[in-house]
Design a protein around this motif. Structure first.
Motif, mmCIF file in Angstrom:
data_model
loop_
_atom_site.group_PDB
_atom_site.id
_atom_site.type_symbol
_atom_site.label_atom_id
_atom_site.label_comp_id
_atom_site.label_asym_id
_atom_site.label_seq_id
_atom_site.Cartn_x
_atom_site.Cartn_y
_atom_site.Cartn_z
ATOM 1 N N ARG A 129 6.363 -6.321 3.856
ATOM 2 C CA ARG A 129 7.364 -5.245 3.855
ATOM 3 C C ARG A 129 6.642 -3.899 3.965
ATOM 4 O O ARG A 129 5.547 -3.737 3.417
ATOM 5 C CB ARG A 129 8.253 -5.315 2.611
ATOM 6 C CG ARG A 129 7.555 -5.046 1.319
ATOM 7 C CD ARG A 129 8.557 -4.955 0.160
ATOM 8 N NE ARG A 129 7.874 -4.637 -1.084
ATOM 9 C CZ ARG A 129 7.433 -3.434 -1.389
ATOM 10 N NH1 ARG A 129 7.578 -2.429 -0.558
ATOM 11 N NH2 ARG A 129 6.816 -3.209 -2.541
ATOM 12 N N PRO A 130 7.237 -2.920 4.694
ATOM 13 C CA PRO A 130 6.557 -1.633 4.861
ATOM 14 C C PRO A 130 6.251 -1.028 3.497
ATOM 15 O O PRO A 130 7.074 -1.089 2.581
ATOM 16 C CB PRO A 130 7.585 -0.788 5.621
ATOM 17 C CG PRO A 130 8.506 -1.770 6.253
ATOM 18 C CD PRO A 130 8.556 -2.948 5.335
ATOM 19 N N SER A 131 5.068 -0.483 3.366
ATOM 20 C CA SER A 131 4.631 0.047 2.069
ATOM 21 C C SER A 131 3.476 1.013 2.302
ATOM 22 O O SER A 131 2.679 0.844 3.212
ATOM 23 C CB SER A 131 4.182 -1.135 1.201
ATOM 24 O OG SER A 131 3.447 -0.692 0.097
ATOM 25 N N CYS A 132 3.405 2.063 1.480
ATOM 26 C CA CYS A 132 2.330 3.051 1.597
ATOM 27 C C CYS A 132 1.076 2.523 0.898
ATOM 28 O O CYS A 132 1.125 2.170 -0.282
ATOM 29 C CB CYS A 132 2.759 4.378 0.978
ATOM 30 S SG CYS A 132 1.445 5.604 1.014
ATOM 31 N N THR A 133 -0.035 2.452 1.638
ATOM 32 C CA THR A 133 -1.275 1.918 1.059
ATOM 33 C C THR A 133 -2.305 3.032 0.817
ATOM 34 O O THR A 133 -3.461 2.747 0.525
ATOM 35 C CB THR A 133 -1.886 0.848 1.996
ATOM 36 O OG1 THR A 133 -2.022 1.427 3.306
ATOM 37 C CG2 THR A 133 -1.029 -0.386 2.078
ATOM 38 N N GLU A 134 -1.869 4.306 0.949
ATOM 39 C CA GLU A 134 -2.811 5.428 0.801
ATOM 40 C C GLU A 134 -3.472 5.456 -0.577
ATOM 41 O O GLU A 134 -4.678 5.661 -0.685
ATOM 42 C CB GLU A 134 -2.084 6.762 1.038
ATOM 43 C CG GLU A 134 -1.793 7.061 2.480
ATOM 44 C CD GLU A 134 -3.024 6.967 3.367
ATOM 45 O OE1 GLU A 134 -4.015 7.657 3.093
ATOM 46 O OE2 GLU A 134 -2.988 6.187 4.333
ATOM 47 N N ALA A 135 -2.672 5.250 -1.614
ATOM 48 C CA ALA A 135 -3.206 5.339 -2.974
ATOM 49 C C ALA A 135 -4.320 4.312 -3.171
ATOM 50 O O ALA A 135 -5.366 4.600 -3.758
ATOM 51 C CB ALA A 135 -2.089 5.116 -3.990
ATOM 52 N N LEU A 136 -4.100 3.116 -2.627
ATOM 53 C CA LEU A 136 -5.072 2.020 -2.753
ATOM 54 C C LEU A 136 -6.388 2.375 -2.071
ATOM 55 O O LEU A 136 -7.476 2.207 -2.637
ATOM 56 C CB LEU A 136 -4.449 0.778 -2.092
ATOM 57 C CG LEU A 136 -5.018 -0.581 -2.416
ATOM 58 C CD1 LEU A 136 -4.908 -0.868 -3.887
ATOM 59 C CD2 LEU A 136 -4.262 -1.641 -1.621
ATOM 60 N N LEU A 137 -6.286 2.901 -0.836
ATOM 61 C CA LEU A 137 -7.483 3.251 -0.077
ATOM 62 C C LEU A 137 -8.191 4.455 -0.700
ATOM 63 O O LEU A 137 -9.422 4.492 -0.776
ATOM 64 C CB LEU A 137 -7.106 3.553 1.384
ATOM 65 C CG LEU A 137 -6.799 2.313 2.225
ATOM 66 C CD1 LEU A 137 -6.013 2.667 3.478
ATOM 67 C CD2 LEU A 137 -8.093 1.588 2.600
ATOM 68 N N CYS A 176 0.521 10.730 -1.546
ATOM 69 C CA CYS A 176 0.795 10.763 -0.108
ATOM 70 C C CYS A 176 2.254 11.218 0.106
ATOM 71 O O CYS A 176 3.156 10.753 -0.581
ATOM 72 C CB CYS A 176 0.568 9.372 0.457
ATOM 73 S SG CYS A 176 1.086 9.212 2.168
ATOM 74 N N PRO A 177 2.474 12.136 1.061
ATOM 75 C CA PRO A 177 3.846 12.643 1.245
ATOM 76 C C PRO A 177 4.749 11.714 2.069
ATOM 77 O O PRO A 177 5.928 12.029 2.255
ATOM 78 C CB PRO A 177 3.608 13.960 1.994
ATOM 79 C CG PRO A 177 2.333 13.748 2.754
ATOM 80 C CD PRO A 177 1.514 12.767 1.967
ATOM 81 N N CYS A 178 4.224 10.594 2.585
ATOM 82 C CA CYS A 178 5.035 9.735 3.468
ATOM 83 C C CYS A 178 6.205 9.115 2.701
ATOM 84 O O CYS A 178 6.131 8.943 1.482
ATOM 85 C CB CYS A 178 4.176 8.664 4.137
ATOM 86 S SG CYS A 178 3.920 7.197 3.138
ATOM 87 N N PRO A 179 7.282 8.769 3.428
ATOM 88 C CA PRO A 179 8.482 8.270 2.729
ATOM 89 C C PRO A 179 8.448 6.766 2.429
ATOM 90 O O PRO A 179 9.423 6.229 1.884
ATOM 91 C CB PRO A 179 9.595 8.576 3.737
ATOM 92 C CG PRO A 179 8.923 8.472 5.078
ATOM 93 C CD PRO A 179 7.489 8.872 4.892
#
Lengths: 221, 221
Positions: free
Chosen positions: A45-53, A68-71
């Motif tokens: 499922r779509p998910s923001c992985t910025e925090a992880l990286l 991260c500002p992405c929705p």
């Protein structure tokens, strides 16, 4: 009286030996840690992985990139689990991939390389040059990449973390596959699986030595 | 004298208890049968698989087909090992495959169907109609096949034998992949892997019910 004393001593010795054997068995059981096992299914499922990286890149990077500002929603998904497994590498990462175009997975691999992990990549000669491929970026970052010049595809899709964890399945590391396809990935730490895959990697790594590349095949006049 | 006797009895009881515990542990170890595990790598060296298929088809067929007059070498190879695992099915076979065109594997699946094994196949909608696909032949033989109508690929490449053995990897069941590609197949009997794959199969099987097919999509005027 002497016989009774001997019997008692023998009984006590036996009991002590048995207690020791039981303690040893318990210690062995504890030592024999259960190997890590996981099955991941895609599409993820779509998910923001910025925090992880960002977290894996260190405190400075984390402060710069987060939040991260992405929705996209945060939280657990198959891609984040796969990323977490990869980012657990401390010493070595062998990658053997038919197609590699996912920017997130590409960033994770570059991050490990910068962190001092020995990264080696084997890929398919025909797919590595396609638009969106991460292979050029990995090479530019100084990561060793090798490919064959065979008629058949180098169709494997596996990675080995620290020579102890195998990540393998049907998934090519592409955004299309991660977000749209029905795919599977197994995470395996059992030596019976990890060892033959390590040997397969080393076999291909040797066969694909750059010295064997034929840029101008002799029989092609 | 009473105290000595009691001590002796206690020592003997302890020793007996310890011996019993050790015997129980040994029995448990024996009972905990090691799950079947195997790794197969491809390309598979060319080899005649007629004897294997004929033997599985029964004595009449074996007499009619063997010895095969083809010049291919006999003996063990990755394809024959994969075939043997499949042909061990007695009750059920779930197949979830992106591409299926290998005639040998197609014959093995038809043979199992004739032998009364409950065979169910899930495949990719876009690849099932390609030239050489076995899917039409399987349907003609009366085997249940389902496919989706999604944008993404049904890219899995796994089979489950008798709900206890998982066969999965990078290998599509095509002659090209078997004979020319670098591929892997894992054979796994650990329930931690078999169970989620069975659930994934049942999930897809339900989603791909023929009643959901849209032959003339409503929004396509």
């Amino acid at each position: 009286m002497w016989a009774v004393g001997a019997l008692r001593r023998a009984g006590l010795a036996l009991a002590a030996a048995a207690a020791l054997a039981l303690a040893l068995a318990a210690w062995r059981r504890r030592r024999r840690r259960r190997p890590g096992r996981e099955v991941l299914f895609f599409p993820s499922r779509p998910s923001c992985t910025e925090a992880l990286l960002a977290e894996a890149a260190g405190p400075g990077e984390a402060a710069r990139l987060c939040p991260c500002p992405c929705p996209l929603p945060r939280g657990d998904c198959s891609l984040s689990r796969l990323l977490r497994r990869l980012l657990s590498a401390r010493r070595s990462l062998e990658i053997c991939l038919f197609a590699f175009s996912s920017p997130q997975l590409g960033r994770a691999v570059q991050l490990l390389h910068r962190r001092g992990v020995r990264v080696r990549v084997v890929t398919d000669a025909q797919y590595m040059g396609l638009q969106g491929s991460q292979i050029g970026l990995l090479r530019q970052a100084g990561i060793q990449v090798r490919h064959g010049q065979e008629d058949g595809y180098m169709h494997h899709k596996f990675a080995i973390v620290d020579r102890r964890m195998l990540i393998t399945g049907s998934l090519n590391w592409t955004t299309q596959a991660i977000q749209n396809n029905r795919e599977n990935v197994l995470v395996v730490e059992d030596a019976e699986y990890v060892k033959p895959f390590l040997e397969e990697f080393e076999r291909i790594w040797e066969e694909y030595r750059p010295i064997n590349y034929r840029f101008f095949p002799k029989d092609n006049k």
